[in-house]
Enzyme design. Structure first.
Site, PDB file in Angstrom:
ATOM      1  N   ARG A  27       0.747  -0.748   0.262  1.00 43.50           N
ATOM      2  CA  ARG A  27      -0.064   0.375   0.505  1.00 43.50           C
ATOM      3  C   ARG A  27       1.004   1.386  -0.353  1.00 43.50           C
ATOM      4  O   ARG A  27       0.759   2.275  -0.846  1.00 43.50           O
ATOM      5  CB  ARG A  27      -1.006   0.285   0.970  1.00 43.50           C
ATOM      6  CG  ARG A  27      -2.255  -1.036   1.092  1.00 43.50           C
ATOM      7  CD  ARG A  27      -2.630  -1.378   2.418  1.00 43.50           C
ATOM      8  NE  ARG A  27      -1.433  -2.804   2.561  1.00 43.50           N
ATOM      9  CZ  ARG A  27      -1.973  -3.933   2.559  1.00 43.50           C
ATOM     10  NH1 ARG A  27      -3.140  -3.697   2.149  1.00 43.50           N
ATOM     11  NH2 ARG A  27      -1.030  -4.900   2.595  1.00 43.50           N
ATOM     12  N   THR A  28       1.832   1.488   0.895  1.00 44.31           N
ATOM     13  CA  THR A  28       1.992   3.149   1.210  1.00 44.31           C
ATOM     14  C   THR A  28       3.318   3.016   0.175  1.00 44.31           C
ATOM     15  O   THR A  28       3.248   3.957  -0.710  1.00 44.31           O
ATOM     16  CB  THR A  28       3.576   2.523   2.138  1.00 44.31           C
ATOM     17  OG1 THR A  28       2.509   2.380   3.850  1.00 44.31           O
ATOM     18  CG2 THR A  28       3.511   3.713   2.504  1.00 44.31           C
ATOM     19  N   LYS A  85      27.093  -4.713  -0.840  1.00 43.05           N
ATOM     20  CA  LYS A  85      27.912  -4.252  -0.941  1.00 43.05           C
ATOM     21  C   LYS A  85      29.019  -3.651   0.590  1.00 43.05           C
ATOM     22  O   LYS A  85      29.768  -3.620   0.151  1.00 43.05           O
ATOM     23  CB  LYS A  85      28.562  -3.959  -2.276  1.00 43.05           C
ATOM     24  CG  LYS A  85      28.335  -4.498  -3.748  1.00 43.05           C
ATOM     25  CD  LYS A  85      28.793  -3.138  -4.461  1.00 43.05           C
ATOM     26  CE  LYS A  85      27.982  -3.481  -5.603  1.00 43.05           C
ATOM     27  NZ  LYS A  85      28.369  -3.272  -6.834  1.00 43.05           N
ATOM     28  N   ARG A 117      11.467   4.023   4.559  1.00 40.12           N
ATOM     29  CA  ARG A 117      10.712   2.414   5.880  1.00 40.12           C
ATOM     30  C   ARG A 117      12.006   2.344   6.298  1.00 40.12           C
ATOM     31  O   ARG A 117      12.418   1.566   5.491  1.00 40.12           O
ATOM     32  CB  ARG A 117       9.250   2.074   4.750  1.00 40.12           C
ATOM     33  CG  ARG A 117       9.612   0.913   5.386  1.00 40.12           C
ATOM     34  CD  ARG A 117       8.236   0.342   5.249  1.00 40.12           C
ATOM     35  NE  ARG A 117       6.942   0.616   5.530  1.00 40.12           N
ATOM     36  CZ  ARG A 117       5.652   0.707   5.315  1.00 40.12           C
ATOM     37  NH1 ARG A 117       5.176  -1.242   4.957  1.00 40.12           N
ATOM     38  NH2 ARG A 117       4.757   0.789   5.362  1.00 40.12           N
ATOM     39  N   HIS A 148       3.705   6.178  11.703  1.00 37.46           N
ATOM     40  CA  HIS A 148       3.690   5.629  10.803  1.00 37.46           C
ATOM     41  C   HIS A 148       2.901   6.847   9.518  1.00 37.46           C
ATOM     42  O   HIS A 148       1.573   6.972   9.869  1.00 37.46           O
ATOM     43  CB  HIS A 148       3.182   4.034  10.468  1.00 37.46           C
ATOM     44  CG  HIS A 148       2.565   4.107   8.698  1.00 37.46           C
ATOM     45  ND1 HIS A 148       3.260   4.675   7.467  1.00 37.46           N
ATOM     46  CD2 HIS A 148       2.523   2.525   8.179  1.00 37.46           C
ATOM     47  CE1 HIS A 148       2.511   4.358   6.601  1.00 37.46           C
ATOM     48  NE2 HIS A 148       2.143   2.645   7.472  1.00 37.46           N
TER      49      HIS A 148
HETATM   50  N1   CP Z   1      -0.608  -0.288   6.327  1.00 36.49           N
HETATM   51  C1   CP Z   1       0.684  -0.325   5.353  1.00 36.49           C
HETATM   52  O1   CP Z   1       1.888   0.196   6.103  1.00 36.49           O
HETATM   53  O2   CP Z   1       0.846  -1.221   4.461  1.00 36.49           O
HETATM   54  P1   CP Z   1       2.204  -1.697   3.699  1.00 36.49           P
HETATM   55  O3   CP Z   1       2.988  -2.531   4.407  1.00 36.49           O
HETATM   56  O4   CP Z   1       1.441  -2.804   2.759  1.00 36.49           O
HETATM   57  O5   CP Z   1       2.762  -0.605   2.834  1.00 36.49           O
END
Ligand code: CP
Length: 333
Positions: A80-81, A108, A130, A158
């Site tokens: 999603r993100t 590396k 992330r 998040h």
């Molecule tokens: N909700 C969320 O962060 O989903 P993903 O891990 O698929 O990005």
């Protein structure tokens, strides 16, 4: 036939009618919700509202960030993100690059900082990151002159997930203030819960959290000055709730045994239709995804008439468009 290209161009170049056409966030980066004030949160939500209709057009594009480049750097899996940041950037006409960390020079032995400095030397304009370690986006933001957006750092925050959750709640309920929101499940490992608690209490909701004692962090109620209630009794959290959010059981982060079995977890804490009778009749159901069906949420709840789980996904694109626009200084309408 001859009119089509002109119409398409007009459609493509039509900016949404932003309620804040020259607004910007008063910060370089989006690292968390904790440091945002309510006005900044509302600015993002209002801007997302203006951008939402772009995804409903036949030509889903505006020229706002033409000539800019957004890089996605994800060290953890994401559907999603990552996809919605990429779609959001593309719908604003930015160029996008997604770095596959497993095939990059990080493998590396290059340090993360050298990697992002290398990317920055190629004149990128924003970095979405992330990482499994809390604080990584903050560290990168200190070293880079461009906006850094936290797409999830460990169990810390998040922010764009909380923003899209709030957008979805406000869209359906018309407000956030005064609502009772129940967040159920694996609080200990959840960055989604923390960001939602910061955001929803700043906007005047009361947030009730519940889950197994072993997955309730100690002193959790001290996360915010007020508006957060912690209870091991799921019925108490659900009673009279306007919004119910199930959290994913994050088995990949659990290094020890927090409950006897998945079956017992589902039996005691899973969101089932029967359990939801405690909530208001018109309560809405949210889940950040990905879902463990039959564990934290029953399939007939996830797919039921009160579920807004796919609305959350759709709204994620609009919210991320708003964040990119407000941080990257897109062309005002
Ligand atoms: N909700 C969320 O962060 O989903 P993903 O891990 O698929 O990005």
């Amino acid at each position: 036939m001859t009119r089509e290209p002109t119409e398409t161009r007009r459609e493509t170049e039509r900016e949404p009618s932003s309620p804040h056409p020259r607004a910007r966030l008063k910060r370089k980066d989006l690292l968390g919700i904790r440091e945002l004030d309510p006005e900044e949160i509302l600015l993002i939500l209002d801007t997302a509202e203006a951008f939402k209709e772009v995804s409903e057009r036949e030509v889903k594009k505006v020229p706002t960030l033409r000539g800019k480049t957004v890089v996605n750097l994800f060290f953890e899996p994401s559907t999603r993100t990552r996809t919605s940041f990429e779609l959001a950037a593309k719908r604003l006409s930015a160029d996008t690059v997604s770095i596959a960390t497993t095939t990059s020079s990080l493998m590396k032995g290059e340090t993360l900082l050298d990697t992002v400095r290398t990317l920055e030397a190629m004149a990128i304009d924003a970095l979405v990151v992330r990482h499994s370690m809390a604080g990584v986006p903050h560290q990168l933001a200190r070293h880079l002159p461009i906006p850094v957006i936290n797409a999830g750092d460990g169990a810390h925050e998040h922010p764009t997930q909380a923003l899209l959750d709030a957008f979805t709640i406000r869209e359906r309920k018309g407000r956030i203030a005064g609502l009772k929101v129940a967040i159920i499940g694996d609080l200990l490992h959840s960055r989604v819960a923390r960001s939602n608690i910061y955001l929803l209490t700043k906007l005047g909701a009361s947030v009730w959290v519940s889950g197994p004692q072993t997955l309730l962090p100690p002193h959790y109620e001290e996360l915010v000055p007020d508006g957060l209630y912690v209870t091991p009794k799921i019925e108490e959290a659900l009673e009279g709730a306007d919004v119910v959010m199930a959290l994913r059981l994050q088995l990949e982060r659990q290094k020890e045994c927090f409950f006897p079995s998945l079956k017992e977890y589902a039996f005691r804490f899973g969101l089932t239709r029967d359990r939801l009778r405690w909530a208001k009749e018109d309560a809405i159901i949210l889940h950040p995804g990905p879902m463990n069906r039959g564990i934290e949420i029953a399939s007939d709840v996830a797919d039921g008439p009160h579920s807004l789980i796919l609305d959350q996904v759709a709204n994620g694109v609009a919210v991320r468009m708003a964040v990119l626009y407000l941080l990257m200084g897109g062309t005002p309408a």
